[in-house]
Design a protein around this motif. Sequence first.
Motif, PDB file in Angstrom:
ATOM      1  N   ARG A   1       0.816  -1.220   0.000  1.00 51.74           N
ATOM      2  CA  ARG A   1       0.000   0.000   0.000  1.00 51.74           C
ATOM      3  C   ARG A   1       0.851   1.273   0.000  1.00 51.74           C
ATOM      4  O   ARG A   1       0.347   2.358  -0.320  1.00 51.74           O
ATOM      5  CB  ARG A   1      -0.955   0.014   1.200  1.00 51.74           C
ATOM      6  CG  ARG A   1      -2.105  -0.948   1.071  1.00 51.74           C
ATOM      7  CD  ARG A   1      -3.141  -0.786   2.162  1.00 51.74           C
ATOM      8  NE  ARG A   1      -4.061  -1.901   2.161  1.00 51.74           N
ATOM      9  CZ  ARG A   1      -5.089  -2.035   1.324  1.00 51.74           C
ATOM     10  NH1 ARG A   1      -5.299  -1.109   0.424  1.00 51.74           N
ATOM     11  NH2 ARG A   1      -5.872  -3.099   1.382  1.00 51.74           N
ATOM     12  N   TRP A   2       2.135   1.171   0.406  1.00 49.38           N
ATOM     13  CA  TRP A   2       2.940   2.392   0.402  1.00 49.38           C
ATOM     14  C   TRP A   2       4.215   2.297  -0.429  1.00 49.38           C
ATOM     15  O   TRP A   2       4.741   3.323  -0.892  1.00 49.38           O
ATOM     16  CB  TRP A   2       3.289   2.813   1.828  1.00 49.38           C
ATOM     17  CG  TRP A   2       4.184   1.875   2.588  1.00 49.38           C
ATOM     18  CD1 TRP A   2       3.806   0.905   3.452  1.00 49.38           C
ATOM     19  CD2 TRP A   2       5.620   1.839   2.545  1.00 49.38           C
ATOM     20  NE1 TRP A   2       4.905   0.246   3.952  1.00 49.38           N
ATOM     21  CE2 TRP A   2       6.042   0.807   3.413  1.00 49.38           C
ATOM     22  CE3 TRP A   2       6.578   2.574   1.869  1.00 49.38           C
ATOM     23  CZ2 TRP A   2       7.375   0.491   3.610  1.00 49.38           C
ATOM     24  CZ3 TRP A   2       7.921   2.255   2.059  1.00 49.38           C
ATOM     25  CH2 TRP A   2       8.304   1.228   2.927  1.00 49.38           C
TER      26      TRP A   2
ATOM     27  N   LEU B   1       4.062   3.848  -3.947  1.00 43.69           N
ATOM     28  CA  LEU B   1       3.888   5.294  -3.843  1.00 43.69           C
ATOM     29  C   LEU B   1       5.237   5.983  -3.619  1.00 43.69           C
ATOM     30  O   LEU B   1       5.564   6.974  -4.282  1.00 43.69           O
ATOM     31  CB  LEU B   1       2.924   5.619  -2.700  1.00 43.69           C
ATOM     32  CG  LEU B   1       2.697   7.113  -2.410  1.00 43.69           C
ATOM     33  CD1 LEU B   1       2.076   7.800  -3.616  1.00 43.69           C
ATOM     34  CD2 LEU B   1       1.824   7.281  -1.172  1.00 43.69           C
TER      35      LEU B   1
ATOM     36  N   PHE C   1       2.567   4.982  -9.552  1.00 40.60           N
ATOM     37  CA  PHE C   1       1.386   5.626  -8.965  1.00 40.60           C
ATOM     38  C   PHE C   1       0.110   4.862  -9.344  1.00 40.60           C
ATOM     39  O   PHE C   1      -0.797   4.707  -8.520  1.00 40.60           O
ATOM     40  CB  PHE C   1       1.281   7.083  -9.448  1.00 40.60           C
ATOM     41  CG  PHE C   1       2.343   7.978  -8.890  1.00 40.60           C
ATOM     42  CD1 PHE C   1       2.806   7.829  -7.586  1.00 40.60           C
ATOM     43  CD2 PHE C   1       2.896   8.992  -9.661  1.00 40.60           C
ATOM     44  CE1 PHE C   1       3.792   8.655  -7.064  1.00 40.60           C
ATOM     45  CE2 PHE C   1       3.878   9.830  -9.159  1.00 40.60           C
ATOM     46  CZ  PHE C   1       4.329   9.659  -7.858  1.00 40.60           C
ATOM     47  N   LEU C   2       0.050   4.401 -10.596  1.00 40.77           N
ATOM     48  CA  LEU C   2      -1.124   3.655 -11.048  1.00 40.77           C
ATOM     49  C   LEU C   2      -1.252   2.339 -10.287  1.00 40.77           C
ATOM     50  O   LEU C   2      -2.360   1.948  -9.874  1.00 40.77           O
ATOM     51  CB  LEU C   2      -1.029   3.398 -12.554  1.00 40.77           C
ATOM     52  CG  LEU C   2      -2.223   2.704 -13.213  1.00 40.77           C
ATOM     53  CD1 LEU C   2      -3.500   3.512 -13.004  1.00 40.77           C
ATOM     54  CD2 LEU C   2      -1.951   2.494 -14.703  1.00 40.77           C
TER      55      LEU C   2
ATOM     56  N   TRP D   1      -0.104   1.709  -7.292  1.00 43.22           N
ATOM     57  CA  TRP D   1      -0.524   2.057  -5.927  1.00 43.22           C
ATOM     58  C   TRP D   1      -2.017   2.372  -5.870  1.00 43.22           C
ATOM     59  O   TRP D   1      -2.730   1.902  -4.984  1.00 43.22           O
ATOM     60  CB  TRP D   1       0.288   3.262  -5.446  1.00 43.22           C
ATOM     61  CG  TRP D   1      -0.230   3.861  -4.172  1.00 43.22           C
ATOM     62  CD1 TRP D   1      -0.103   3.375  -2.907  1.00 43.22           C
ATOM     63  CD2 TRP D   1      -0.984   5.083  -4.053  1.00 43.22           C
ATOM     64  NE1 TRP D   1      -0.728   4.204  -2.000  1.00 43.22           N
ATOM     65  CE2 TRP D   1      -1.274   5.262  -2.681  1.00 43.22           C
ATOM     66  CE3 TRP D   1      -1.423   6.035  -4.974  1.00 43.22           C
ATOM     67  CZ2 TRP D   1      -1.992   6.362  -2.217  1.00 43.22           C
ATOM     68  CZ3 TRP D   1      -2.141   7.130  -4.512  1.00 43.22           C
ATOM     69  CH2 TRP D   1      -2.414   7.276  -3.150  1.00 43.22           C
ATOM     70  N   GLY D   2      -2.508   3.148  -6.840  1.00 49.37           N
ATOM     71  CA  GLY D   2      -3.919   3.524  -6.842  1.00 49.37           C
ATOM     72  C   GLY D   2      -4.831   2.334  -7.027  1.00 49.37           C
ATOM     73  O   GLY D   2      -5.850   2.192  -6.330  1.00 49.37           O
ATOM     74  N   ILE D   3      -4.490   1.439  -7.973  1.00 44.91           N
ATOM     75  CA  ILE D   3      -5.316   0.258  -8.223  1.00 44.91           C
ATOM     76  C   ILE D   3      -5.351  -0.650  -7.006  1.00 44.91           C
ATOM     77  O   ILE D   3      -6.408  -1.147  -6.604  1.00 44.91           O
ATOM     78  CB  ILE D   3      -4.790  -0.492  -9.464  1.00 44.91           C
ATOM     79  CG1 ILE D   3      -5.050   0.322 -10.728  1.00 44.91           C
ATOM     80  CG2 ILE D   3      -5.447  -1.873  -9.584  1.00 44.91           C
ATOM     81  CD1 ILE D   3      -4.424  -0.258 -11.977  1.00 44.91           C
TER      82      ILE D   3
ATOM     83  N   THR E   1      -4.752   0.133  -3.836  1.00 46.82           N
ATOM     84  CA  THR E   1      -5.441   0.785  -2.721  1.00 46.82           C
ATOM     85  C   THR E   1      -6.958   0.750  -2.901  1.00 46.82           C
ATOM     86  O   THR E   1      -7.705   0.523  -1.944  1.00 46.82           O
ATOM     87  CB  THR E   1      -4.972   2.249  -2.590  1.00 46.82           C
ATOM     88  OG1 THR E   1      -3.557   2.269  -2.377  1.00 46.82           O
ATOM     89  CG2 THR E   1      -5.654   2.939  -1.418  1.00 46.82           C
ATOM     90  N   LEU E   2      -7.422   0.930  -4.120  1.00 45.37           N
ATOM     91  CA  LEU E   2      -8.856   1.007  -4.369  1.00 45.37           C
ATOM     92  C   LEU E   2      -9.535  -0.350  -4.490  1.00 45.37           C
ATOM     93  O   LEU E   2     -10.685  -0.519  -4.064  1.00 45.37           O
ATOM     94  CB  LEU E   2      -9.117   1.810  -5.651  1.00 45.37           C
ATOM     95  CG  LEU E   2      -8.796   3.311  -5.601  1.00 45.37           C
ATOM     96  CD1 LEU E   2      -8.958   3.928  -6.982  1.00 45.37           C
ATOM     97  CD2 LEU E   2      -9.704   4.008  -4.595  1.00 45.37           C
TER      98      LEU E   2
END
Length: 407
Positions: free
Chosen positions: A302-303, A306, A386-387, A389-391, A393-394
């Motif tokens: 999760r981090w 990022l 970043f993508l 991480w975003g995927i 996390t969501l």
Amino acid sequence: MTTMQQRSNFRTLIVVVVTVFLDYLGISLVIPVAAPLFLSANGFFDVGVSLDYRTLILGLLLGTSPFIQFFTSPILGAFADRIGRKPVLLLSVLATGFGHALTAVGFLTHNLPLLFVSRVLSGAGAGNLSAANSAVADVSDSKEKARNFALIGAAIGLGFIFGPYLGGKLSDPTIAPWFYYDTPLWVAAALSLLNAVFILLAFSETLRTRIRRKVDMFTGVRNILRAFAIKELRVLYLVSFLIGFAYNFFTQFFSVFLVARFHSTSAELGVLFAYIGICTVVAQGFFARVLASYMRPAVIIRWAPLVAGIVLAVFAGIHKEQTVYLLIPLAVVAYGLSPANMTALISDAAGKESQALGFAIPPVISGIVTAVSIAMPLALGAASFFLAWGIFTLFHKDGLLGEFHEV
């Protein structure tokens, strides 16, 4: 297991570890060579050739080997189960060595088609790690496997520490007047030949029960499609691919960025990539193990992407060479925590053939987008982190919704 059998297994394990080390030492010898050769005024191309064309061709060359590996790895794996580990290791090492020799000839004669042929050969032989891993599994019980596979990882790490450093020195004419860009390739070819002799004399076949799996170059493609058919595995697989994709923008074209912005020589690149190798070993051998005692894999994922994305974005804007050495540990540690933890999340459900595709695409894209900016590959790598991480996390939820088996 008898004491004699234990000694035999240990001897085989050492032989496999040495084989992998020599193989990756040879492969990594050439890392600091390509970018200076293709970008320098007195290198592979004539002075009038544009930077855009140089980086495009270099990107295609760097992408050729892993692209071929994507298709040949399943074939080598099937043959390793059918005819044994030893012949597959032997033939693949020889193919890699012949590829190194052809690359050296291509450099000396400025023969671009020959360079692509050499990369095809190197890619065809690069799938031998699956045979090495199979041999380790053959001589390891359930309690020893993790520890023994760690030795293979250590051998690869050491290869990527010593290889670039030696490659940089061997291509530096200020050390010896006969050192040139082709010298590391000849040494790599000699190492492959030495490795083949070592396998022939020292390696004892470990395959006891032969398995006649179907030999199919499209196994990797089918495994990707099967993996994406499972909803939760689809998310993990996509995140894993994006993380590897992002890091390969960094590693495979970082030398081009350094040569273009800081005019780095092959010797300087050799030292830098050896430094990256050391940071990678520390990240995966120390930090990953320590954090695993305190954090679940999902928390780390999760981090980590990022942080890696932020560092790559900063890389794209730096203009002081000293800053590179300060930022590399952050980038490598942030990425280095990802593979083991993604593997833990996926639980070896997805096949590893797809990893080669993650190596194949970034250099080709990098070769094209450097026409916009020499820092653009780093920016795209940051965006991919970043993508990922975003995927994650969501969309990630604990637990897989299905099981996956390689075909």
